[in-house]
Design a protein around this motif. Sequence first.
Motif, PDB file in Angstrom:
ATOM      1  N   TYR A 190      56.171  21.198 -67.041  1.00 50.70           N
ATOM      2  CA  TYR A 190      57.124  20.561 -67.954  1.00 50.70           C
ATOM      3  C   TYR A 190      56.543  20.446 -69.364  1.00 50.70           C
ATOM      4  O   TYR A 190      57.263  20.577 -70.355  1.00 50.70           O
ATOM      5  N   ARG A 191      55.248  20.197 -69.448  1.00 56.00           N
ATOM      6  CA  ARG A 191      54.617  20.133 -70.768  1.00 56.00           C
ATOM      7  C   ARG A 191      54.679  21.493 -71.466  1.00 56.00           C
ATOM      8  O   ARG A 191      54.846  21.562 -72.694  1.00 56.00           O
ATOM      9  N   ASP A 192      54.552  22.578 -70.695  1.00 55.52           N
ATOM     10  CA  ASP A 192      54.522  23.919 -71.270  1.00 55.52           C
ATOM     11  C   ASP A 192      55.909  24.500 -71.520  1.00 55.52           C
ATOM     12  O   ASP A 192      56.025  25.552 -72.163  1.00 55.52           O
TER      13      ASP A 192
ATOM     14  N   THR B  56      59.862  13.642 -68.229  1.00 51.14           N
ATOM     15  CA  THR B  56      60.253  14.155 -69.544  1.00 51.14           C
ATOM     16  C   THR B  56      60.369  13.029 -70.562  1.00 51.14           C
ATOM     17  O   THR B  56      60.095  13.244 -71.758  1.00 51.14           O
TER      18      THR B  56
ATOM     19  N   PRO C 273      59.065  22.786 -72.759  1.00 49.00           N
ATOM     20  CA  PRO C 273      60.008  21.780 -73.268  1.00 49.00           C
ATOM     21  C   PRO C 273      61.378  22.362 -73.599  1.00 49.00           C
ATOM     22  O   PRO C 273      62.406  21.688 -73.471  1.00 49.00           O
TER      23      PRO C 273
ATOM     24  N   LEU D  42      56.866  12.570 -71.760  1.00 43.49           N
ATOM     25  CA  LEU D  42      56.441  13.671 -72.613  1.00 43.49           C
ATOM     26  C   LEU D  42      57.094  13.599 -73.995  1.00 43.49           C
ATOM     27  O   LEU D  42      56.511  14.060 -74.982  1.00 43.49           O
TER      28      LEU D  42
ATOM     29  N   THR E 246      50.147  12.370 -68.251  1.00 43.03           N
ATOM     30  CA  THR E 246      50.806  12.606 -69.543  1.00 43.03           C
ATOM     31  C   THR E 246      50.071  11.950 -70.701  1.00 43.03           C
ATOM     32  O   THR E 246      50.480  12.101 -71.857  1.00 43.03           O
TER      33      THR E 246
ATOM     34  N   ARG F 103      52.154  19.859 -65.797  1.00 48.09           N
ATOM     35  CA  ARG F 103      51.719  20.952 -66.681  1.00 48.09           C
ATOM     36  C   ARG F 103      52.894  21.881 -67.000  1.00 48.09           C
ATOM     37  O   ARG F 103      53.061  22.311 -68.143  1.00 48.09           O
TER      38      ARG F 103
END
Length: 313
Positions: free
Chosen positions: A292-294, A184, A296, A187, A247, A290
Amino acid sequence: MRILVTGAAGFAGSHFVDALLADAYRGWEGARVTAFDLRPVPRRHARVEAVRGDVGDPFLLRELLPGHDAVVHFADATHADTAELVRTNVLGTHTLLDALRGSGVERTVVVSTADVYGPRTDGGPWTEDQPLRPDTPYAASRAAADLVARSAWHTHGVDLSVTRSAPCYGPRQHPDRPLPRRLTALLEGTRPRGREDRPGPSEWLHVDDHCRAVHLVLNRGRAGETYHVGGEPVAPAALTERLHTLTGTRAAHHRDTGTPRRALDDSRLREELGWTPAVSFDRGLADTVRWYRDHPGWWTAARHTREAATAAA
């Protein structure tokens, strides 16, 4: 089939509940689940009964347990002072196992961790006979809980097994855990502080493979036995590089410390119960990044909730 899952709002516990509801385990299709946790259980499903409660409450447990066929004990305090670790992990486990006596529950699995062995100092993977040498309050509380479980089987005949797993990862793991904390930060475009950019564990287990192992032990494991659930060896420097690649961030150079070695010998689980991991680390890590990116909003809210609770303590 009716199964009670403690710690059902947590990382591994919630994934185990999801797998049961998806009928992922042969022979357990249609199982009804009692999702037990002190925190709210967000899952809504016709086959789920969510119960908020403390695993250390003997009166609630004695009322709740009858009618269940099995229990999986995921409930686990991690970020707490020593007193709370002992209260939840040790006394909570004792209270649950004591309440199981005479409840009619046929089978139980206590989910534990490789942390009970302390830091690795020898050259070979640990078997289940490795001495317990915890070196943190958390690890000590988990080791004590394992011994409480063994005594419940040996003294009172509670039909249970213990699992000890390598470090787990996957979607919905709290952002204060080692891998999500680094992920995180990347990201968000910030750099993990100091040594946090060098993930420590060299063996990683996807949460879905962990849950499959727990189910196999619940279904066919030997009473009184401990089973290791090992992960895939990954050098810390290689993990850092993969996180930066996935990332799209810039990696600092880290000296590779050599070929990683397995910390846990899980041959008992493989040979007796036929377990093999289904999720490769490359695929599992890509899927995790993917997720965690989607999402937040999920991990920023989880972080803020933990920070607020810590500030109020």
